[in-house]
Write an enzyme that holds these catalytic residues in place. Structure first.
Site, short mmCIF file in Angstrom:
data_model
loop_
_atom_site.label_atom_id
_atom_site.label_comp_id
_atom_site.label_asym_id
_atom_site.label_seq_id
_atom_site.Cartn_x
_atom_site.Cartn_y
_atom_site.Cartn_z
CE LYS A 11 0.59 1.75 4.31
NZ LYS A 11 1.04 3.13 4.63
CG ASP A 141 -0.29 0.53 7.82
OD1 ASP A 141 -1.11 1.47 7.79
OD2 ASP A 141 0.94 0.69 7.75
#
Length: 332
Positions: A11, A141
């Protein structure tokens, strides 16, 4: 013994603002997160003994309890002790394509893959919200890595609101292979230098006003969201924002040099991802991405500098089987 192979995408942050301190010791954040097709492969296999074995083809990846994938198994064994007793431990093999210590959530996405793999191995049938709740216990995350796509993240990063997919864009990523930036250091330094700005009443998580680095005009997260809805690459590139650049760039000249090289490359926009040290350039096409890669590679001749070209992705963890692929958090 049964086994599964999973694709675990990296990401990047398109937007990262630090709003203040939380009672739990974390920072209150407002972020826009984006999955990319650069991914690790995580293979998980039941071994029938009460052990956790982790293997990785990258020498810098730890294989013990400091590895989030290892801790994901520990968490699941605590949450589902009957399954642990019935099915036993697992062997995890990680094929690393995401650079290590890069601000790209490589460890978090591996942990998310392990959660999905154990759900399948142990036949738990967990729902997406149940997996998300478990993921949040492992790290900020991990819930996003599980769901993937494009999303607004608030709280400490675990509260997610999906946005329309941006899978038509490309990024060039660059990182000095032997350079790492401590995430804890970055946030602590930011608190020390900019903590007096915390708690302002106009810094609401869904309508955020900020003073971007070296930019005279004010940016609102709502403008970035509108750019994403309209799939307006030029607008998204102009509104890329990361508070942590304010402390990382002055202290890491290599990262600053890389960012400046990308700024001069003609990309739609450029920014450091997360706490760094990876810097990325947003591109309209794969051809533009390759041109920018070559341009920056020529400008900074350093054997330690690694480059990757990747496309935006609309999915999180992907389960691979001989018959089919199933996307977790797939967004049309």
């Amino acid at each position: 013994m049964r086994s599964y192979s999973l694709i675990a995408p990296a990401k990047i942050n398109l937007y990262l603002e630090i709003l203040g301190d939380r009672a739990d010791g974390y920072h209150e954040l407002a972020m826009i997160l984006q999955s990319i097709e650069l991914a690790d492969q995580v293979n998980i296999r039941a071994i029938g003994t009460q052990t956790i074995q982790v293997h990785c083809d990258h020498p810098q990846v730890p294989l013990d309890k400091t590895n989030l994938a290892y801790r994901a198994v520990e968490l699941m064994s605590q949450e589902f002790p009957d399954c642990w007793a019935q099915f036993g431990g697992v062997e995890i093999s990680i094929q690393k394509n995401i650079p290590v210590a890069a601000g790209l959530a490589g460890g978090s996405t591996n942990a998310a893959a392990v959660l999905v793999g154990l759900d399948m191995l142990w036949q738990l049938g967990l729902t997406q919200p149940e997996l998300q709740e478990l993921a949040a216990k492992l790290g900020s995350d991990v819930p996003f890595c599980l769901a993937g796509g494009t999303a607004i993240a608030t709280g400490r990063g675990e509260e997610l609101d999906p946005l329309p997919s941006l899978d038509s864009f490309y990024v060039v990523l660059a990182k000095h292979q032997n350079l790492a930036v401590s995430t804890a250091w970055a946030y602590q330094t930011y608190r020390s230098e900019f903590g007096n700005s915390y708690g302002r009443s106009d810094r609401a998580s869904k309508s955020i006003a900020t003073e971007p680095l070296n930019t005279p005009t004010r940016v609102h997260s709502g403008s970035m969201v509108q750019g994403i809805i309209n799939k307006n690459g030029s607008k998204i590139g102009q509104l890329l924002y990361n508070d942590l650049e304010k402390v990382v760039l002055p202290n890491y000249p290599q990262v600053l040099q890389l960012r400046q090289a990308f700024e001069n490359s003609g990309a739609l926009g450029t920014m450091m991802s997360g706490s760094g040290p990876t810097v990325f350039a947003l591109c309209q096409s794969q051809e533009q991405a390759q041109e920018i890669l070559q341009q920056v590679q020529s400008a900074i001749r350093c054997p330690d500098l690694g480059f990757w070209v990747s496309k935006f992705a609309r999915h999180g963890i992907q389960i691979i089987s001989p018959q089919k692929s199933l996307f977790i958090g797939n967004r049309e």
